[in-house]
Design a protein around this motif. Structure first.
Motif, PDB file in Angstrom:
ATOM      1  N   ALA A  21       0.841  -1.193   0.000  1.00 29.92           N
ATOM      2  CA  ALA A  21       0.000   0.000   0.000  1.00 29.92           C
ATOM      3  C   ALA A  21       0.878   1.246   0.000  1.00 29.92           C
ATOM      4  N   ALA A  22       1.969   1.196   0.770  1.00 30.96           N
ATOM      5  CA  ALA A  22       2.869   2.341   0.833  1.00 30.96           C
ATOM      6  C   ALA A  22       3.505   2.603  -0.530  1.00 30.96           C
ATOM      7  N   MET A  23       3.910   1.533  -1.216  1.00 29.70           N
ATOM      8  CA  MET A  23       4.522   1.674  -2.546  1.00 29.70           C
ATOM      9  C   MET A  23       3.543   2.323  -3.523  1.00 29.70           C
ATOM     10  N   ALA A  24       2.311   1.824  -3.489  1.00 28.16           N
ATOM     11  CA  ALA A  24       1.299   2.393  -4.380  1.00 28.16           C
ATOM     12  C   ALA A  24       1.104   3.869  -4.054  1.00 28.16           C
ATOM     13  N   GLY A  25       1.106   4.165  -2.751  1.00 26.54           N
ATOM     14  CA  GLY A  25       0.956   5.552  -2.325  1.00 26.54           C
ATOM     15  C   GLY A  25       2.090   6.406  -2.853  1.00 26.54           C
ATOM     16  N   VAL A  26       3.295   5.865  -2.833  1.00 20.77           N
ATOM     17  CA  VAL A  26       4.463   6.616  -3.289  1.00 20.77           C
ATOM     18  C   VAL A  26       4.327   6.966  -4.764  1.00 20.77           C
ATOM     19  N   ALA A  27       3.869   6.004  -5.558  1.00 20.91           N
ATOM     20  CA  ALA A  27       3.707   6.258  -6.994  1.00 20.91           C
ATOM     21  C   ALA A  27       2.735   7.423  -7.210  1.00 20.91           C
ATOM     22  N   GLN A  29       2.031   9.757  -5.112  1.00 20.40           N
ATOM     23  CA  GLN A  29       2.580  11.006  -4.601  1.00 20.40           C
ATOM     24  C   GLN A  29       3.656  11.586  -5.505  1.00 20.40           C
ATOM     25  N   ILE A  30       4.402  10.712  -6.200  1.00 20.25           N
ATOM     26  CA  ILE A  30       5.402  11.223  -7.141  1.00 20.25           C
ATOM     27  C   ILE A  30       4.706  11.934  -8.286  1.00 20.25           C
ATOM     28  N   PHE A  31       3.656  11.306  -8.790  1.00 24.54           N
ATOM     29  CA  PHE A  31       2.903  11.906  -9.888  1.00 24.54           C
ATOM     30  C   PHE A  31       2.327  13.257  -9.465  1.00 24.54           C
ATOM     31  N   TRP A  32       1.682  13.260  -8.324  1.00 27.74           N
ATOM     32  CA  TRP A  32       1.057  14.458  -7.789  1.00 27.74           C
ATOM     33  C   TRP A  32       2.107  15.548  -7.527  1.00 27.74           C
ATOM     34  N   GLY A  33       3.239  15.116  -6.990  1.00 27.97           N
ATOM     35  CA  GLY A  33       4.325  16.046  -6.694  1.00 27.97           C
ATOM     36  C   GLY A  33       4.845  16.706  -7.979  1.00 27.97           C
ATOM     37  N   TRP A  34       4.947  15.897  -9.027  1.00 30.03           N
ATOM     38  CA  TRP A  34       5.430  16.403 -10.312  1.00 30.03           C
ATOM     39  C   TRP A  34       4.485  17.474 -10.848  1.00 30.03           C
ATOM     40  N   ILE A  35       3.156  17.245 -10.701  1.00 23.70           N
ATOM     41  CA  ILE A  35       2.179  18.250 -11.134  1.00 23.70           C
ATOM     42  C   ILE A  35       2.346  19.530 -10.327  1.00 23.70           C
ATOM     43  N   ARG A  36       2.491  19.369  -9.015  1.00 19.86           N
ATOM     44  CA  ARG A  36       2.606  20.558  -8.172  1.00 19.86           C
ATOM     45  C   ARG A  36       3.865  21.356  -8.511  1.00 19.86           C
ATOM     46  N   VAL A  37       4.964  20.640  -8.726  1.00 15.99           N
ATOM     47  CA  VAL A  37       6.213  21.325  -9.083  1.00 15.99           C
ATOM     48  C   VAL A  37       6.024  22.094 -10.389  1.00 15.99           C
ATOM     49  N   SER A  38       5.338  21.491 -11.369  1.00 14.78           N
ATOM     50  CA  SER A  38       5.114  22.162 -12.651  1.00 14.78           C
ATOM     51  C   SER A  38       4.284  23.425 -12.461  1.00 14.78           C
ATOM     52  N   VAL A  39       3.238  23.337 -11.639  1.00 14.00           N
ATOM     53  CA  VAL A  39       2.376  24.492 -11.388  1.00 14.00           C
ATOM     54  C   VAL A  39       3.185  25.634 -10.773  1.00 14.00           C
ATOM     55  N   PHE A  40       3.986  25.292  -9.750  1.00 15.64           N
ATOM     56  CA  PHE A  40       4.769  26.337  -9.081  1.00 15.64           C
ATOM     57  C   PHE A  40       5.831  26.922 -10.007  1.00 15.64           C
TER      58      PHE A  40
END
Lengths: 263, 327
Positions: A21-27, A29-40
């Protein structure tokens, strides 16, 4: 101490079973993090005034929020919730242990183990592939570790308090929603606290939420150091003590009016 | 000195009442109407060390409330309780270290972990020394036949196996009193017998004081030397099984197996209440006719293959006492 350490240990072992579950969560979060970084990044490209936090620091900050997101108490402990609902909580009350510390220990495990699992897998790809920076220096790294420990205790005191409210609300759904929204916003996990309007800074600094996310992150970036760093840690400690006192008072009230369901 | 002393114990619950309909719900937000429920009404009893007491009563009688107060979980409205010299809810931590509790429908074992890990956790929580733990565990393994269960995750155990482990878990710290709240509920026949045997041995061999709440009258009949019956928060009866029977009825049953199925039987001073083929059950009152003269009368007039006298089943007695309760 021994009983509490034993609970911490057992709880940690149960939580470690949820590695997948943690691994799936990490995937996610990486995707989400990448979107947030792009927005900023887009924001920074179009901004005119000098920002209070550089783009590089903001990117690191964003990745830290992604890595340590589960440190925020956004859910009421599912196990305590189930126990309160079906009355198994009665067993918790026949243990020769101080119920507050007993539950605090549970929360400590519930906050630290998933955070460690996720953070340890997320940080490496974030650094190699997505421009997450290292701590600003050895001193910053040291402050960060202290701040992280403070954040963990503060967050555990928060979740213990939330678990105790279950004695009244039974479901805890409302508290969880409220904490998830307010906590994420005010702790800086949507937008770094420094980027909030200047008029709100004093209030945000006084509230406990920044202690869970913003404080350790700014220590990591070297944005807080020396007396400012010590002050931030003191802020964490004071809020932790206040929440523990509130939790203990609430628990003793709750127990005196307790109705154990069923049977 | 009694191990457990309960005097004039009362417990009231305030139950929020919801008015029907949308406007009712809305009004409830403004002013909640509560109703007081008297779960326990000045009950008193005392229990000596080594007793095995059955605590029975219909649903909602106040059984679990009593057990929870004795276990230090609930605070009563009024009254006095001491267990081994302590007031449970005032000295909760010291008190609970000396008692063991099993709630039949719930488990205190950690669902995802093997049984032994739950035991080790309890050992640490109760601060049992490793040597003491080893000794107790070996004993429990022998008494309860746990050897093959210890390494199994709790979720894979059958209900009967889990109950054995749960009882063992409650005994690891060698409590002075064991509270069993419906320990045989949901168990199959074999597991029920095994659980009863276990409780009996703990009581007889280890001198453990046991308080057992149950709906299963076989539990009472096979285990308890003393029965406390409670209903609507008051004690209806406190005594041994004979007293329980006498309180309801003095009648006896005579079961006869006729040599010939077709025989029609009529006996003065006894009534046939059940007939199945050659097997008849008669009801009589020993105060009006003795069992000996009744049997002499019947065997003198009819051909009988077999006969025996018995008590009405305890189920019936209890049902009769529950029904005869004061409104």
């Amino acid at each position: 101490m021994k009983p509490y350490l034993a609970v911490l240990n057992a709880r940690a072992r149960v939580l470690l079973q949820y590695r997948t579950a943690a691994m799936a969560g990490v995937a996610t979060q990486i995707f989400w993090g990448w979107i947030r970084v792009s927005v900023f990044t887009a924001f920074y490209a179009s901004g005119s005034a000098a920002p209070p936090l550089s783009l590089a620091d903001t990117v690191t900050y964003l990745w830290l929020t992604q890595a340590l997101l589960v440190l925020l108490p956004m859910r009421v402990d599912g196990e305590v919730q189930a126990m309160v609902r079906d009355g198994t909580v009665a067993y918790e009350l026949v243990r020769p242990a101080d119920l507050y510390w007993y539950w605090f220990t549970r929360q400590l495990a519930a906050r630290s183990v998933p955070t460690m699992l996720r953070a340890s897998t997320l940080v490496l790809p974030a650094m190699l592939l997505f421009d997450m920076g290292l701590p600003a220096g050895l001193a910053a790294a040291g402050w960060f570790l202290l701040g992280l420990a403070g954040a963990l205790l503060l967050s555990s005191a928060f979740s213990t308090l939330m678990a105790i409210t279950l004695l009244w609300t039974v479901s805890g759904e409302g508290i969880a929603r409220l904490m998830a929204l307010v906590g994420q916003f005010l702790s800086g996990s949507y937008i770094p606290v420094l980027l909030f309007p200047a008029w709100s800074q004093a209030a945000l600094a006084a509230l406990p939420f920044r202690g869970i996310m913003d404080t350790p992150f700014r220590l990591y970036l070297g944005n807080l150091s020396g007396m400012a760093a010590a002050g931030a840690l003191l802020h964490q400690v004071l809020w932790t003590l206040a929440l523990i006192a509130a939790g203990r008072a609430l628990l003793s009230r709750g127990l005196s009016r307790l109705v154990v369901q069923g049977g | 000195m009694p191990l457990i002393q309960v005097s004039r114990l009362s417990k009231q619950y305030a139950v929020a009442e919801r008015r029907p309909g949308f406007w009712g719900a809305l009004a409830g937000l403004v002013r909640r109407r509560t109703r007081l429920v008297q779960a326990l009404d000045e009950i008193s009893f005392s229990i000596e060390p080594g007793e095995l007491v059955g605590y029975i009563g219909p649903n909602g009688a106040g059984k679990s409330t009593t057990v929870k107060i004795l276990a230090g979980i609930l605070v009563p409205t009024s009254g006095e309780v001491t267990v081994a010299g302590r007031v449970p809810w005032r000295e909760r931590i010291a008190h609970v270290a000396t008692i063991g509790v099993v709630f039949g429908q719930r488990t205190q074992l950690w669902w995802d972990l093997p049984v032994i890990e739950s035991f080790e956790l309890l050992r640490d929580i109760y601060r049992v020394s490793p040597a003491e733990y080893r000794r107790t565990l070996d004993e429990l393994i022998a008494i309860m036949d746990l050897k093959d269960l210890l390494d199994t995750p709790v979720r894979q155990l059958s209900l009967g196996q889990r109950m054995r482990c749960d009882v063992a878990a409650a005994l690891l710290h060698r409590p002075a009193v064991l509270f069993l709240d419906e320990p045989t509920i949901g168990l199959d026949a074999v597991a029920k017998l095994a659980t009863r045997e276990l409780v009996k041995r703990l009581n007889r061999e280890q001198g453990m004081t046991v308080i057992l709440t149950t709906h299963d009258m076989d539990d009472i009949e096979s285990l308890c030397t003393r029965v406390i019956m409670i209903d609507e928060g008051r004690i209806l009866l406190d005594g041994d099984l004979d007293q329980l029977r006498r309180a309801a009825t003095t009648e006896r049953r005579l079961v006869i197996i006729l040599a010939d199925e077709a025989t029609w039987i009529e006996v003065p001073k006894a009534t046939v209440i059940h007939r199945q083929g050659a097997r008849l059950t008669l009801r009589f009152d020993p105060a009006t006719v003795s069992a000996a003269s009744l049997i002499a009368d019947i065997t003198g007039r009819y051909a009988i293959r077999d006969l025996y006298v018995e008590h009405p089943p305890i189920e019936e007695i209890v049902a009769r006492l529950y029904q005869g309760r004061t409104p």
